[in-house]
Scaffold this motif. Structure first.
Motif, PDB file in Angstrom:
ATOM      1  N   LYS A   1       0.825  -1.209   0.000  1.00  0.00           N
ATOM      2  CA  LYS A   1       0.000   0.000   0.000  1.00  0.00           C
ATOM      3  C   LYS A   1       0.860   1.260   0.000  1.00  0.00           C
ATOM      4  CE  LYS A   1      -3.594   2.507   2.498  1.00  0.00           C
ATOM      5  NZ  LYS A   1      -4.476   2.539   3.704  1.00  0.00           N
ATOM      6  N   GLU A   2       1.921   1.265   0.802  1.00  0.00           N
ATOM      7  CA  GLU A   2       2.771   2.447   0.956  1.00  0.00           C
ATOM      8  C   GLU A   2       3.376   2.890  -0.377  1.00  0.00           C
ATOM      9  OE1 GLU A   2       4.855   5.330   3.496  1.00  0.00           O
ATOM     10  OE2 GLU A   2       3.106   4.038   3.772  1.00  0.00           O
ATOM     11  N   PHE A   3       3.818   1.917  -1.183  1.00  0.00           N
ATOM     12  CA  PHE A   3       4.500   2.231  -2.435  1.00  0.00           C
ATOM     13  C   PHE A   3       3.622   2.036  -3.673  1.00  0.00           C
ATOM     14  CE2 PHE A   3       8.186   0.719   0.276  1.00  0.00           C
ATOM     15  CZ  PHE A   3       8.621   2.005   0.578  1.00  0.00           C
ATOM     16  N   GLY A   4       2.380   1.587  -3.467  1.00  0.00           N
ATOM     17  CA  GLY A   4       1.496   1.377  -4.609  1.00  0.00           C
ATOM     18  C   GLY A   4       1.962   0.266  -5.531  1.00  0.00           C
ATOM     19  N   TRP A   5       2.606  -0.751  -4.940  1.00  0.00           N
ATOM     20  CA  TRP A   5       3.128  -1.849  -5.744  1.00  0.00           C
ATOM     21  C   TRP A   5       2.011  -2.760  -6.251  1.00  0.00           C
ATOM     22  CZ3 TRP A   5       7.567  -3.451  -1.882  1.00  0.00           C
ATOM     23  CH2 TRP A   5       8.656  -2.583  -2.045  1.00  0.00           C
ATOM     24  N   LYS A   6       2.189  -3.309  -7.414  1.00  0.00           N
ATOM     25  CA  LYS A   6       1.346  -4.359  -7.964  1.00  0.00           C
ATOM     26  C   LYS A   6       2.188  -5.635  -7.967  1.00  0.00           C
ATOM     27  CE  LYS A   6      -1.913  -1.367  -8.923  1.00  0.00           C
ATOM     28  NZ  LYS A   6      -3.163  -1.324  -8.129  1.00  0.00           N
ATOM     29  N   VAL A   7       1.766  -6.626  -7.206  1.00  0.00           N
ATOM     30  CA  VAL A   7       2.607  -7.794  -6.954  1.00  0.00           C
ATOM     31  C   VAL A   7       3.101  -8.439  -8.235  1.00  0.00           C
ATOM     32  CG1 VAL A   7       2.669 -10.118  -5.961  1.00  0.00           C
ATOM     33  CG2 VAL A   7       1.564  -8.258  -4.716  1.00  0.00           C
ATOM     34  N   ASN A   8       2.208  -8.675  -9.188  1.00  0.00           N
ATOM     35  CA  ASN A   8       2.566  -9.442 -10.380  1.00  0.00           C
ATOM     36  C   ASN A   8       2.647  -8.598 -11.647  1.00  0.00           C
ATOM     37  OD1 ASN A   8       2.705 -12.215  -9.253  1.00  0.00           O
ATOM     38  ND2 ASN A   8       0.558 -11.799  -8.726  1.00  0.00           N
ATOM     39  N   GLU A   9       2.851  -7.289 -11.467  1.00  0.00           N
ATOM     40  CA  GLU A   9       2.999  -6.401 -12.614  1.00  0.00           C
ATOM     41  C   GLU A   9       4.391  -5.772 -12.606  1.00  0.00           C
ATOM     42  OE1 GLU A   9      -0.118  -3.534 -12.983  1.00  0.00           O
ATOM     43  OE2 GLU A   9      -1.707  -5.017 -12.598  1.00  0.00           O
ATOM     44  N   GLY A  10       4.895  -5.457 -13.790  1.00  0.00           N
ATOM     45  CA  GLY A  10       6.227  -4.877 -13.904  1.00  0.00           C
ATOM     46  C   GLY A  10       7.297  -5.909 -13.613  1.00  0.00           C
ATOM     47  N   THR A  11       8.517  -5.426 -13.308  1.00  0.00           N
ATOM     48  CA  THR A  11       9.619  -6.324 -12.960  1.00  0.00           C
ATOM     49  C   THR A  11      10.077  -6.039 -11.538  1.00  0.00           C
ATOM     50  OG1 THR A  11      11.515  -4.910 -13.553  1.00  0.00           O
ATOM     51  CG2 THR A  11      10.392  -6.085 -15.356  1.00  0.00           C
ATOM     52  N   GLU A  12      10.936  -6.898 -11.025  1.00  0.00           N
ATOM     53  CA  GLU A  12      11.447  -6.699  -9.671  1.00  0.00           C
ATOM     54  C   GLU A  12      12.229  -5.393  -9.554  1.00  0.00           C
ATOM     55  OE1 GLU A  12      14.481  -9.729 -11.464  1.00  0.00           O
ATOM     56  OE2 GLU A  12      12.471  -8.942 -11.888  1.00  0.00           O
ATOM     57  N   TYR A  13      12.749  -4.884 -10.672  1.00  0.00           N
ATOM     58  CA  TYR A  13      13.543  -3.653 -10.634  1.00  0.00           C
ATOM     59  C   TYR A  13      12.672  -2.402 -10.517  1.00  0.00           C
ATOM     60  CZ  TYR A  13      17.678  -6.395 -11.404  1.00  0.00           C
ATOM     61  OH  TYR A  13      18.692  -7.300 -11.227  1.00  0.00           O
ATOM     62  N   ASP A  14      11.351  -2.587 -10.570  1.00  0.00           N
ATOM     63  CA  ASP A  14      10.425  -1.492 -10.280  1.00  0.00           C
ATOM     64  C   ASP A  14      10.191  -1.353  -8.779  1.00  0.00           C
ATOM     65  OD1 ASP A  14      10.013  -1.068 -13.050  1.00  0.00           O
ATOM     66  OD2 ASP A  14       8.521  -2.682 -13.091  1.00  0.00           O
ATOM     67  N   LYS A  15      10.699  -2.310  -7.987  1.00  0.00           N
ATOM     68  CA  LYS A  15      10.395  -2.361  -6.550  1.00  0.00           C
ATOM     69  C   LYS A  15      11.690  -2.615  -5.774  1.00  0.00           C
ATOM     70  CE  LYS A  15       6.369  -4.822  -8.180  1.00  0.00           C
ATOM     71  NZ  LYS A  15       5.754  -6.169  -8.262  1.00  0.00           N
ATOM     72  N   VAL A  16      12.611  -1.663  -5.837  1.00  0.00           N
ATOM     73  CA  VAL A  16      13.895  -1.822  -5.157  1.00  0.00           C
ATOM     74  C   VAL A  16      13.931  -0.923  -3.928  1.00  0.00           C
ATOM     75  CG1 VAL A  16      16.402  -1.718  -5.387  1.00  0.00           C
ATOM     76  CG2 VAL A  16      14.989  -2.246  -7.389  1.00  0.00           C
ATOM     77  N   ILE A  17      14.283  -1.508  -2.781  1.00  0.00           N
ATOM     78  CA  ILE A  17      14.495  -0.713  -1.568  1.00  0.00           C
ATOM     79  C   ILE A  17      15.921  -0.952  -1.083  1.00  0.00           C
ATOM     80  CG2 ILE A  17      12.045  -0.808  -0.933  1.00  0.00           C
ATOM     81  CD1 ILE A  17      14.236  -2.666   1.364  1.00  0.00           C
TER      82      ILE A  17
ATOM     83  N   TRP B   1      12.192 -10.075   3.469  1.00  0.00           N
ATOM     84  CA  TRP B   1      11.248 -11.082   2.963  1.00  0.00           C
ATOM     85  C   TRP B   1       9.905 -10.470   2.582  1.00  0.00           C
ATOM     86  CZ3 TRP B   1      13.061 -14.157   7.793  1.00  0.00           C
ATOM     87  CH2 TRP B   1      14.311 -14.724   7.520  1.00  0.00           C
ATOM     88  N   ALA B   2       9.517  -9.376   3.246  1.00  0.00           N
ATOM     89  CA  ALA B   2       8.277  -8.683   2.864  1.00  0.00           C
ATOM     90  C   ALA B   2       8.417  -8.054   1.476  1.00  0.00           C
ATOM     91  CB  ALA B   2       7.937  -7.621   3.903  1.00  0.00           C
ATOM     92  N   VAL B   3       9.611  -7.561   1.175  1.00  0.00           N
ATOM     93  CA  VAL B   3       9.873  -7.022  -0.166  1.00  0.00           C
ATOM     94  C   VAL B   3       9.795  -8.140  -1.202  1.00  0.00           C
ATOM     95  CG1 VAL B   3      11.620  -5.939  -1.639  1.00  0.00           C
ATOM     96  CG2 VAL B   3      11.251  -5.096   0.688  1.00  0.00           C
ATOM     97  N   HIS B   4      10.390  -9.290  -0.890  1.00  0.00           N
ATOM     98  CA  HIS B   4      10.334 -10.433  -1.812  1.00  0.00           C
ATOM     99  C   HIS B   4       8.898 -10.900  -2.032  1.00  0.00           C
ATOM    100  CE1 HIS B   4      14.694 -11.455  -0.417  1.00  0.00           C
ATOM    101  NE2 HIS B   4      14.682 -10.547  -1.372  1.00  0.00           N
ATOM    102  N   ARG B   5       8.085 -10.820  -0.988  1.00  0.00           N
ATOM    103  CA  ARG B   5       6.683 -11.232  -1.107  1.00  0.00           C
ATOM    104  C   ARG B   5       5.939 -10.358  -2.108  1.00  0.00           C
ATOM    105  NH1 ARG B   5       2.534 -12.240  -2.284  1.00  0.00           N
ATOM    106  NH2 ARG B   5       0.725 -13.025  -1.135  1.00  0.00           N
ATOM    107  N   ASN B   6       6.463  -9.166  -2.364  1.00  0.00           N
ATOM    108  CA  ASN B   6       5.883  -8.254  -3.353  1.00  0.00           C
ATOM    109  C   ASN B   6       6.578  -8.346  -4.704  1.00  0.00           C
ATOM    110  OD1 ASN B   6       3.735  -6.182  -2.300  1.00  0.00           O
ATOM    111  ND2 ASN B   6       5.139  -6.493  -0.582  1.00  0.00           N
ATOM    112  N   ASN B   7       7.441  -9.368  -4.879  1.00  0.00           N
ATOM    113  CA  ASN B   7       8.216  -9.502  -6.121  1.00  0.00           C
ATOM    114  C   ASN B   7       9.215  -8.360  -6.275  1.00  0.00           C
ATOM    115  OD1 ASN B   7       7.829 -11.897  -7.551  1.00  0.00           O
ATOM    116  ND2 ASN B   7       5.863 -11.226  -8.387  1.00  0.00           N
TER     117      ASN B   7
END
Length: 584
Positions: free
Chosen positions: A69-85, A100-106
């Motif tokens: 919710k915080e980052f507006g991530w879509k779990v199965n959309e885009g690539t993992e490089y759209d969700k880097v912390i 592991w919570a980041v991995h759970r979001n792909n």
């Protein structure tokens, strides 16, 4: 000639490629010890704060919801490089929950060395594509400075709580969300969608971006896949299983979690392997010998995952050690730098019941590829190959070595060997080589295989072709990085940096400098040395400072191709040290 694990080593089970790291760790169908039979995964060695294995799994889920919710991530959309912390922190019991919570979001977690200054952190943020920083209060100002450099807004900086004893005199600032707040928020949010992975996705998808000091220039982002991590968990577990089984089916260990969770050794061997086996990890934020010994005594720690400088500190503080109950310790597991035979023997003489084990691995092999077994310890060696590993030795001319006691560059093949370097195709091609037998990683380390008294093949790391300087706690310094910094100083015409021995750090950088014509005749060598050292201290992290000193030289020895002949400089330094000792 390809070398293999000894015949006594069990075969590696099939490594899945359709399972994410958190699913592998917390789904009991994947072979982990049942949650209700496991000990608390992480316990703070300072405060005693802890949680059960089931609670750990629940908190990963809740934090995954909050991050989504915080980052507006879509779990199965885009690539993992759209969700880097990026995680720029000291060790806490919550860091792995975050990963592991980041991995759970792909997504991807990019651990950052806590000794980095703002410029070094900014480089990793930019190179990795991180859009947020998770840090701790003592590192907040550095994180803020780096964020300003790369344009990360303040509201995308989050705080991981640390024990109160580590933040005495520091006031918690307003305007920053904490991990605890995010986890609490996630508990009231709906579940996020399940991962929809295709066959082979675990082998293709990056889970961690860990930065490794290369042989030249800036650190390189090492792309570590989910399957790489899972493979090394299974390799270490399988290798050790025979010995653990001797203690019965209910045997579990209490492990020391002191080494940085940003370093591949601490991240994988300590945090991931221990959780999968159901062990408990006692987490400490940094090394303080009193806290370290007190934690061993208070929590009855069985296995010490440490590095050679800590062992040296123990050997040099024998009387201090006698003030603590260390009877729970059964084994020491050391890696990240070679441990000398003499030091290992001295510690064993002090505590004959301890098994002093040594391992070898790299960020690029997603940690351990060799280890000594408790039943086959040979001081000075790095043990035998883990299951699923293959190795060969190559001469400088590119010929394969076919016998024992013949040194060559170590090439490793393993399911844990990583995907490559981020945004660096040239370095990836140079380091990861496709051979007839498969894909090998050129380690840059010179090694030999020898037959141990047991009859098993052991590997000895005898020199370093990559020239990295390995400082305490597994930190590394690339000589070329320091040389580039030194050449910017007006007093330096040419230079070379080498590793020299240090009782505490293991190795420290020393610079050989050819002075430029800009240095005035009246300027003393001592003054110029001080200026050069202060210059480096203003540009680089503390572990990169020239603790080995600065020595002036007329010319830097180089090969016809221009390569610095560091071996000649190391020989010169050793000779100088012998002369100094003979005068004493």
């Amino acid at each position: 000639m390809v070398f293999y694990p000894p015949s006594w080593v069990p075969k590696l089970p099939e490594v899945p490629d359709t399972v994410s790291i958190p699913d592998f760790l917390f789904d009991e169908h994947n072979g982990r010890r049942p949650l209700n039979q496991s000990w608390d995964p992480f316990t703070c060695g300072l405060s005693g704060r802890t949680r059960s294995a089931q609670d750990q799994k629940t908190q990963v889920d809740h934090l995954a919801r909050a991050l989504n919710k915080e980052f507006g991530w879509k779990v199965n959309e885009g690539t993992e490089y759209d969700k880097v912390i990026s995680v720029f922190a000291f060790n806490t019991i919550d860091i792995m929950t975050l990963n592991w919570a980041v991995h759970r979001n792909n997504g991807i977690s990019s651990p950052v060395n806590s000794v980095y200054n703002a410029d070094e952190l900014a480089y990793q943020l930019t190179n990795s594509g991180s859009k947020s920083i998770f840090t701790v209060l003592p590192l907040l100002q550095t994180a803020l400075a780096a964020a300003r450099k790369v344009g990360i807004p303040k509201e995308r900086i989050y705080l991981c709580e640390m024990p109160d004893i580590t933040t005495v005199g520091m006031k918690m600032p307003s305007g920053f969300k904490t991990l605890t707040q995010l986890i609490e928020q996630g508990a009231s949010l709906p579940p996020i969608e399940s991962l929809t992975w295709t066959v082979g996705q675990g082998a293709r998808q990056t889970a961690f971006l860990c930065y490794s000091s290369g042989t030249s220039g800036q650190a390189k982002g090492v792309m570590i896949s989910h399957r790489n991590v899972i493979a090394n968990i299974l390799q270490v577990k399988t290798y050790d299983q025979i010995e653990r089984d001797k203690n019965g089916p209910d045997y579990l260990e209490v492990a020391l979690g002191l080494l940085p969770q940003s370093h591949i050794y601490g991240l994988i061997v300590i945090c991931h392997v221990s959780v999968y086996r159901g062990d408990q990890v006692i987490v400490l934020p940094k090394f303080d010998i009193q806290q370290y010994l007190r934690s061993i005594s208070n929590f009855k720690i069985n296995v010490l995952y440490i590095v050679p400088p800590i062992i040296i500190s123990m050997v040099k503080n024998k009387h201090l050690l006698t003030n603590f109950d260390l009877s729970s310790v059964k084994s020491i597991f050391t890696a990240a730098a070679p441990l000398g035979k003499e030091i290992a023997q001295e510690l064993t003489d002090q505590y004959p019941g301890w098994k002093v084990r040594q391992a070898y691995g790299l960020t690029e092999t997603c940690t351990a590829v060799t280890s000594s077994s408790p039943h086959d310890i040979w001081f000075g060696s790095s043990g035998s190959l883990l299951p699923g590993c293959e190795a060969k030795l190559m001469t400088v001319e590119g010929n394969e070595i076919t016998g024992y006691d013949q040194p060559g560059e170590l090439w490793m093949k393993s399911p844990s060997v990583v995907l490559g370097y981020l945004k660096n195709a040239v370095a990836t091609k140079e380091t990861f080589v496709e051979e007839t037998e498969g894909r090998f990683m050129r380690t840059g380390d010179e090694a030999v295989f020898r037959k141990a008294p047991s009859g098993n093949e052991h590997i000895w790391i005898v020199d370093r072709m990559k020239e990295l300087i390995k400082v305490k706690k597994g930190m590394q310094v690339a000589p070329a990085e320091l040389e580039a910094c030194l050449l910017d100083h007006p007093a330096v015409a040419d230079c070379a940096v080498i590793a020299v021995p240090d009782d505490w750090a293991g190795e420290v950088p020393k610079a050989y400098v050819v002075r430029s014509n800009h240095v005035g005749l009246l300027e003393s060598e001592a003054m110029t040395r001080r200026e050069i050292c202060k210059y480096v201290e203003g540009k680089k992290s503390k572990h990169k400072w020239l603790e080995g000193g600065v020595e002036f030289i007329d010319i830097i020895p180089k090969s016809p191709s221009g390569k610095i002949l560091r071996r000649l400089l190391r020989d010169r330094d050793r000779m100088d040290r012998r002369k100094q000792r003979s005068k004493l």
